[in-house]
Design a protein around this motif. Structure first.
Motif: not given
Ligand code: SF4
Length: 319
Positions: A205-214
């Motif tokens: 749910e984190c704002g950083c989750s999708t950017s973390s995957m990237y």
């Protein structure tokens, strides 16, 4: 009386009242440490929904937020479900109303609606499946490929699930939790620089989750040390991993349990200000008052509960 003495006397009174009323205390991982310490069951939304469905207690005191108590009431219409503070809401659940969902469904006739558990009972009643962050990927995978999916309300969890499943015909509602959205990838990168040996645990749910995957795919974050996990799985992982240090990218309340289970390991919040004000509204005093004064009783109208129950049962049975 010192603060510690006051707390322990409150805890004793709560235990006494729990016995008197044959009550069970369910608490979410983001609750205040003193609430976590007196819980009969402590867990994420899925674990608590399962516990609510299996208890033989007459009274369920839900130490969490409103939609969680509603879920418990839907699963146990014959029991008394108490929420110690009625103001304990959720900004994510508030990000979609039932009318907005009906309009969205009308734009996509025949689509399957998958609602994250952080939704009101009315929204659940309009949904086909409920999910939590522990089983969202599995639920989406279980839906036939040719079916359009409407995923709501969390856009970060939705993007994570879309990436994981490669599902192209999945539409995502643009809702967010203000606490999790406040954990940005630059903060995570900053903390990682100070703790280069640490494993990174990210809630989807984190704002950083999708950017973390990237960032993992770009090699900026180490793939072998970055784990995107539900809160329940974060706890399991921190216990089983050989790592000595962890950066935790979710609401900071969970660190209490991590530290308790692993006193020799170190846990660093990705953003120490990621504190959910709603979760922290539940105090020992309010839990005691809830038991003594039978407040605040959470009920869901029977027809709404009946329809919502189907979606919740599917969530509880998968994953
Ligand atoms: S942390 Fe976010 S999603 Fe969880 S209860 Fe608080 S506002 Fe809702």
């Amino acid at each position: 009386m010192s603060v510690t003495e006051m707390k322990s006397s409150l805890v004793e009174e709560i235990k006494e009242w729990k016995r008197k009323r044959n009550a069970i205390l369910l608490a979410h991982n983001y609750q205040l440490p003193e609430i976590q310490d007196i819980a009969d069951v402590l867990g994420d939304s899925l674990a608590l929904a399962r516990a609510a469905g299996n208890t033989s207690a007459d009274v369920i005191v839900f130490c969490g937020v409103h939609f969680m108590a509603e879920t418990a009431a839907i699963l146990n219409p014959e029991k008394t479900v108490l929420l110690p503070d009625l103001e304990a809401g959720c900004s994510l659940a508030d990000s979609i109303t039932v009318d907005q969902l009906r309009e969205w469904k009308a734009e996509h006739p025949g689509a399957v609606v998958v609602a994250y558990v952080n939704t009101t009972a009315e929204v659940k009643a309009e949904s086909d499946y409920c999910c939590t962050s522990s089983n969202a990927v599995e639920i989406v995978r279980s839906i036939p490929e040719d079916k359009e999916i409407l995923f709501l309300p969390d856009m970060f969890l939705g993007s994570f699930v879309k990436n994981e499943t490669g599902r192209e015909n999945m539409h995502i509602w643009l809702g967010e939790c203000h606490v999790h959205a406040g954990i940005a990838s630059h903060q995570v990168e900053g903390v990682l620089t100070q703790h280069p040996e640490a494993e990174l645990l990210v809630h989807p749910e984190c704002g950083c989750s999708t950017s973390s995957m990237y960032l993992v795919s770009e090699g900026v974050l180490p793939a072998e040390k970055t784990h995107i996990l539900s809160t329940g799985n974060m706890l399991k992982h921190s216990k089983n991993s050989d790592a000595e240090e962890f950066i935790v990218a979710t609401e900071v309340g969970i660190i209490h349990q991590m530290q308790k289970q692993n006193p020799e390991k170190r846990f660093v919040p990705a953003n120490p200000e990621a504190v959910c004000p709603f979760m922290k509204m539940i105090t020992l005093e309010k839990v005691l008052a809830a038991l003594k004064e039978n407040k605040h009783i959470i009920t869901v109208p029977a027809d709404t509960a009946e329809r919502a129950k189907l979606a919740i049962k599917r969530m509880v049975s998968i994953g």
